[in-house]
Design a protein around this motif. Structure first.
Motif, PDB file in Angstrom:
ATOM      1  N   ALA A 178      92.691  34.411 -32.983  1.00 58.50           N
ATOM      2  CA  ALA A 178      92.820  35.648 -32.308  1.00 58.50           C
ATOM      3  C   ALA A 178      91.484  36.252 -30.920  1.00 58.50           C
ATOM      4  O   ALA A 178      92.275  36.909 -29.977  1.00 58.50           O
ATOM      5  CB  ALA A 178      92.960  37.263 -33.029  1.00 58.50           C
ATOM      6  N   TYR A 179      90.845  35.607 -31.307  1.00 63.14           N
ATOM      7  CA  TYR A 179      89.806  36.040 -30.343  1.00 63.14           C
ATOM      8  C   TYR A 179      90.086  35.758 -29.050  1.00 63.14           C
ATOM      9  O   TYR A 179      90.272  36.258 -27.735  1.00 63.14           O
ATOM     10  CB  TYR A 179      88.499  35.642 -30.364  1.00 63.14           C
ATOM     11  N   LEU A 180      91.022  34.110 -28.926  1.00 63.59           N
ATOM     12  CA  LEU A 180      91.177  33.753 -27.447  1.00 63.59           C
ATOM     13  C   LEU A 180      92.481  34.068 -26.645  1.00 63.59           C
ATOM     14  O   LEU A 180      92.385  34.701 -26.081  1.00 63.59           O
ATOM     15  CB  LEU A 180      91.527  32.065 -27.608  1.00 63.59           C
ATOM     16  N   SER A 181      93.294  34.040 -27.499  1.00 67.67           N
ATOM     17  CA  SER A 181      94.945  35.025 -27.470  1.00 67.67           C
ATOM     18  C   SER A 181      94.549  36.927 -26.556  1.00 67.67           C
ATOM     19  O   SER A 181      95.153  36.287 -26.012  1.00 67.67           O
ATOM     20  CB  SER A 181      95.164  35.110 -28.651  1.00 67.67           C
ATOM     21  N   LYS A 182      93.801  37.584 -27.137  1.00 65.22           N
ATOM     22  CA  LYS A 182      93.141  38.560 -26.691  1.00 65.22           C
ATOM     23  C   LYS A 182      92.884  38.270 -25.088  1.00 65.22           C
ATOM     24  O   LYS A 182      92.577  38.020 -24.106  1.00 65.22           O
ATOM     25  CB  LYS A 182      92.282  39.186 -27.156  1.00 65.22           C
ATOM     26  N   HIS A 183      91.490  36.911 -25.191  1.00 64.48           N
ATOM     27  CA  HIS A 183      90.732  36.930 -23.996  1.00 64.48           C
ATOM     28  C   HIS A 183      92.010  36.268 -22.780  1.00 64.48           C
ATOM     29  O   HIS A 183      92.047  36.381 -20.875  1.00 64.48           O
ATOM     30  CB  HIS A 183      89.810  36.135 -24.417  1.00 64.48           C
ATOM     31  N   ILE A 184      93.315  35.612 -23.333  1.00 67.52           N
ATOM     32  CA  ILE A 184      93.670  34.563 -22.336  1.00 67.52           C
ATOM     33  C   ILE A 184      95.204  34.904 -22.408  1.00 67.52           C
ATOM     34  O   ILE A 184      96.123  34.731 -21.405  1.00 67.52           O
ATOM     35  CB  ILE A 184      93.842  32.886 -22.220  1.00 67.52           C
ATOM     36  N   SER A 185      95.531  36.186 -22.716  1.00 69.75           N
ATOM     37  CA  SER A 185      96.650  37.022 -22.434  1.00 69.75           C
ATOM     38  C   SER A 185      97.564  36.197 -22.761  1.00 69.75           C
ATOM     39  O   SER A 185      98.830  36.363 -21.977  1.00 69.75           O
ATOM     40  CB  SER A 185      96.833  38.077 -21.217  1.00 69.75           C
ATOM     41  N   GLN A 186      97.910  35.487 -24.193  1.00 70.62           N
ATOM     42  CA  GLN A 186      98.799  34.613 -23.768  1.00 70.62           C
ATOM     43  C   GLN A 186      99.437  33.863 -25.579  1.00 70.62           C
ATOM     44  O   GLN A 186      97.580  34.470 -26.463  1.00 70.62           O
ATOM     45  CB  GLN A 186      98.927  33.704 -23.433  1.00 70.62           C
ATOM     46  N   PRO A 187     100.178  34.194 -26.105  1.00 71.28           N
ATOM     47  CA  PRO A 187     100.538  34.078 -27.723  1.00 71.28           C
ATOM     48  C   PRO A 187     100.212  32.393 -28.103  1.00 71.28           C
ATOM     49  O   PRO A 187     100.703  31.399 -27.302  1.00 71.28           O
ATOM     50  CB  PRO A 187     101.689  34.819 -28.307  1.00 71.28           C
ATOM     51  N   ILE A 188      99.043  32.323 -29.354  1.00 70.70           N
ATOM     52  CA  ILE A 188      98.736  30.864 -29.368  1.00 70.70           C
ATOM     53  C   ILE A 188      99.635  30.651 -30.832  1.00 70.70           C
ATOM     54  O   ILE A 188      99.183  31.365 -31.851  1.00 70.70           O
ATOM     55  CB  ILE A 188      97.225  31.108 -29.391  1.00 70.70           C
ATOM     56  N   ASN A 189      99.967  29.245 -30.943  1.00 72.79           N
ATOM     57  CA  ASN A 189     100.934  29.262 -31.627  1.00 72.79           C
ATOM     58  C   ASN A 189     100.207  28.040 -32.330  1.00 72.79           C
ATOM     59  O   ASN A 189     100.225  27.640 -33.791  1.00 72.79           O
ATOM     60  CB  ASN A 189     102.225  28.398 -31.963  1.00 72.79           C
TER      61      ASN A 189
END
Length: 172
Positions: free
Chosen positions: A131-142
């Motif tokens: 969730a943290y990384l998704s917010k920082h790179i503006s990309q959903p992570i599956n």
């Protein structure tokens, strides 16, 4: 000229400036001696030899490696520091067992060790980091995979070794 004018206009400040300058010169002469507010600022003065081994974190998102070159140094730190801190939990717990606990025993204290130790819980960290990384790179992570690769310095070049460690294995 400045010191001459200062001496004529304000003798106490002249004495203060000269004393400060002399103390700073003494500190510089002693090389390495430090006494606040007098500091010795050294220059780069030695060859830095490469380390024999370097460890590099790679973050794989949805099957593709996250390219750190796309981020500025500040953003890279935001992305990689949580991984580095999480991977070092066991080392910081070892510090408690080798030093802090020994000191508490010496003064006959038996504190609750849970206040000093961190627990490794990779599923919780992975969920939070995703969730943290998704917010920082503006990309959903599956799908998220974090690996540590080892590079060795050989014949003037860095070479990738076969040692690959998953973050979940470093702190299970």
């Amino acid at each position: 000229m400045f010191l001459k004018q200062l001496y004529k206009n304000n003798k106490p400040i002249f004495i203060l400036v000269v004393a400060f300058s002399l103390i700073q010169l003494f500190i510089n002469f002693k090389r390495g001696m430090v006494a606040a507010p007098f500091f010795h600022y050294g220059m780069y003065s030695a060859v830095l030899d490469p380390k024999p081994t370097y460890y590099v974190w790679e973050i794989w998102i949805n099957g593709k490696q996250l390219k750190e070159e796309k981020f500025n140094p500040w953003q890279r730190d935001l992305i990689l520091q949580p991984v580095k801190y999480y991977s070092s939990i066991n080392a910081s717990n070892q510090l408690y067992h080798t030093n802090i606990q020994r000191l508490f025993n010496r003064v006959h204290l038996n504190p609750n060790s849970s206040k000093f130790l961190s627990n490794c819980n990779y599923p919780i960290f992975e969920k939070w980091y995703q969730a943290y990384l998704s917010k920082h790179i503006s990309q959903p992570i599956n799908q998220l995979s974090i690996v540590q690769r080892e590079y060795t310095y050989f014949n003037g070049r860095l070479r990738l070794t076969q040692n690959i460690k998953l973050l979940r294995d470093l702190c299970p």
